[in-house]
Motif scaffolding. Structure first.
Motif, short mmCIF file in Angstrom:
data_model
loop_
_atom_site.label_atom_id
_atom_site.label_comp_id
_atom_site.label_asym_id
_atom_site.label_seq_id
_atom_site.Cartn_x
_atom_site.Cartn_y
_atom_site.Cartn_z
N GLY A 121 -0.56 69.33 -5.06
CA GLY A 121 -0.17 67.80 -4.68
C GLY A 121 -1.66 66.94 -4.21
N TRP A 122 -3.10 67.54 -3.42
CA TRP A 122 -3.82 67.10 -3.15
C TRP A 122 -3.93 67.41 -4.58
CZ3 TRP A 122 -3.84 70.70 1.83
CH2 TRP A 122 -3.27 70.32 2.78
N MET A 123 -4.82 68.17 -5.10
CA MET A 123 -5.31 68.07 -6.70
C MET A 123 -5.33 67.06 -7.18
SD MET A 123 -5.37 72.11 -7.48
CE MET A 123 -6.61 72.03 -8.81
N ILE A 124 -3.36 66.70 -7.26
CA ILE A 124 -3.52 65.01 -8.39
C ILE A 124 -3.82 64.18 -8.07
CG2 ILE A 124 -1.49 64.39 -9.25
CD1 ILE A 124 0.15 67.39 -9.13
N ARG A 125 -3.68 64.47 -6.43
CA ARG A 125 -5.16 62.93 -5.78
C ARG A 125 -6.39 62.69 -6.03
NH1 ARG A 125 -7.47 61.81 -1.33
NH2 ARG A 125 -6.90 59.01 -0.31
N ALA A 126 -6.98 64.28 -6.17
CA ALA A 126 -8.40 63.95 -6.44
C ALA A 126 -8.37 63.44 -8.18
CB ALA A 126 -9.29 65.46 -5.81
N GLY A 127 -7.42 64.35 -8.83
CA GLY A 127 -7.64 63.91 -10.20
C GLY A 127 -7.18 62.45 -11.04
N ARG A 128 -6.36 61.91 -9.62
CA ARG A 128 -5.81 60.72 -10.93
C ARG A 128 -6.14 60.44 -11.22
NH1 ARG A 128 -7.27 59.82 -5.81
NH2 ARG A 128 -8.70 58.18 -4.58
N GLU A 129 -8.23 59.91 -11.72
CA GLU A 129 -7.95 59.30 -13.24
C GLU A 129 -8.39 59.87 -14.21
OE1 GLU A 129 -13.10 58.18 -12.87
OE2 GLU A 129 -12.91 59.79 -10.74
N PRO A 132 -4.35 60.04 -16.60
CA PRO A 132 -3.94 59.72 -18.16
C PRO A 132 -5.27 60.05 -19.12
CG PRO A 132 -4.22 58.54 -16.07
CD PRO A 132 -4.49 59.21 -16.01
N GLN A 133 -5.47 61.15 -19.32
CA GLN A 133 -6.50 61.09 -20.81
C GLN A 133 -6.32 62.08 -20.72
OE1 GLN A 133 -11.03 59.99 -19.70
NE2 GLN A 133 -10.54 59.47 -18.30
N VAL A 134 -5.15 63.11 -20.08
CA VAL A 134 -5.21 64.62 -20.58
C VAL A 134 -4.11 64.89 -21.46
CG1 VAL A 134 -4.10 66.75 -19.30
CG2 VAL A 134 -6.11 66.04 -18.37
N ASN A 135 -3.79 65.58 -22.26
CA ASN A 135 -2.79 66.29 -23.14
C ASN A 135 -2.53 67.80 -22.65
OD1 ASN A 135 -4.92 65.03 -25.33
ND2 ASN A 135 -3.30 63.73 -25.17
N ALA A 136 -2.80 68.19 -21.96
CA ALA A 136 -2.24 69.62 -21.46
C ALA A 136 -2.34 69.77 -20.42
CB ALA A 136 -1.67 70.10 -22.52
N VAL A 137 -2.52 71.30 -20.10
CA VAL A 137 -2.90 71.70 -18.36
C VAL A 137 -2.50 73.46 -19.22
CG1 VAL A 137 -2.75 71.97 -16.07
CG2 VAL A 137 -1.95 70.13 -16.68
N LEU A 138 -3.72 73.76 -18.42
CA LEU A 138 -4.28 75.46 -18.66
C LEU A 138 -5.17 75.75 -17.38
CD1 LEU A 138 -6.45 76.54 -21.34
CD2 LEU A 138 -6.29 74.36 -20.15
N ALA A 163 0.98 70.84 -13.90
CA ALA A 163 1.65 70.09 -15.07
C ALA A 163 3.28 69.57 -14.88
CB ALA A 163 1.96 71.03 -16.39
N ALA A 164 4.16 70.78 -14.20
CA ALA A 164 4.89 69.92 -13.76
C ALA A 164 5.54 68.92 -13.50
CB ALA A 164 6.18 71.12 -13.43
N ARG A 165 4.75 68.66 -12.16
CA ARG A 165 4.49 67.42 -11.64
C ARG A 165 4.20 66.45 -12.06
NH1 ARG A 165 2.99 68.17 -5.22
NH2 ARG A 165 4.20 70.30 -4.64
N CYS A 166 2.92 66.02 -13.23
CA CYS A 166 2.50 65.52 -13.91
C CYS A 166 3.23 64.92 -15.70
CB CYS A 166 1.39 65.04 -14.31
SG CYS A 166 0.08 65.50 -12.97
#
Length: 256
Positions: A121-129, A132-138, A163-166
């Motif tokens: 959750g903290w990581m998603i906040r840090a990477g919020r910018e 929108p530019q991402v197609n997939a997570v690994l 990945a699930a939350r986004c």
């Protein structure tokens, strides 16, 4: 019909609140770092929260490393200028201090996979910018020998939640570590780079998963960036268009 539906929803929500209340009595919310009492599950107590150091702007636009003072929008650090990374941008949630180190250690070695929920959750906040530019997570993968001994990959636990939350595709078997490497702790910057050079590969039958994609590469800690740089080169070489890096913690410059 609407009245009946509203009544059912109220009853359902009320029942859920009762269950949560009973659960909190049986399993009181505790700090995910020191185990002291907290108000909510999955959080930190005030003392631990005050010790955690979130990374906030101003930071290097590429590496995400924090600046001591605001030098303007889009400014790059000396390291980013002298040694441009293969990834497009990197971001981290917190500095790798005592609290963050404890959380990473428990996730990594103590089977505390439940911590991935809060950390992600903290990581998603840090990477919020970046999102929108991402197609997939690994995730940065472990070598199969280390995965067998540890039974899970802490970075994959984080990437799965992100990945699930986004609402993004998760690609757990696309990138793999094709040779065992030494632990990076205690190695010099050059030794770290040599240790992970050529350590990652994308199988031929998985390359269609990343062709032309913008990928979010997840790891637990960014130290010198040697690991994520090596993994990024493998992804770009296999056809990815861009790679963004997101980690939970980052070692502060000057503390390597």
């Amino acid at each position: 019909m609407l009245v009946r539906s509203f009544h059912s929803e109220v009853m359902s929500n009320g029942f859920a609140r009762v269950l949560r209340g009973l659960s909190n009595v049986i399993y009181p919310p505790s700090c995910i770092n020191c185990s002291g009492l907290t108000q909510n599950h999955g959080g930190l107590c005030p003392q631990c929260w005050n010790q955690l150091q979130p990374i906030e702007k101003p930071w290097c636009d590429v590496l995400g490393s924090p600046f001591a003072y605001d030098v303007g929008v889009g400014i790059l650090s000396a390291d980013a200028i002298a040694n441009p990374p293969p990834f497009t941008k990197a971001r981290s949630a917190v500095l790798y201090d005592d609290v963050a180190r404890t959380m990473v250690h428990r996730l990594k070695y103590k089977d505390r996979t439940d911590l991935a929920q809060s950390m992600a959750g903290w990581m998603i906040r840090a990477g919020r910018e970046l999102m929108p530019q991402v197609n997939a997570v690994l995730a940065v993968p472990l070598h199969r020998n280390r995965l067998m001994s540890r039974q899970y990959n802490q970075s994959a636990e984080l990437s799965r939640v992100i990945a699930a939350r986004c609402d993004l595709p998760h690609l757990p078997a696309t990138l793999y570590r094709n040779k065992p490497t030494r632990r990076q702790v205690g190695l010099s910057n050059s030794a770290r780079a040599d240790n992970v050079k050529g350590a990652f590969k994308v199988p031929q039958n998985k390359r269609h998963n990343i062709a032309g994609k913008h990928l979010l590469l997840v790891d637990d800690v960014y130290t010198t960036g040697a690991t994520v740089k090596s993994a990024t080169r493998a992804l770009l070489g296999a056809g990815a268009d861009k790679v963004f890096v997101l980690t939970f913690a980052r070692v502060a410059p000057g503390h390597l």
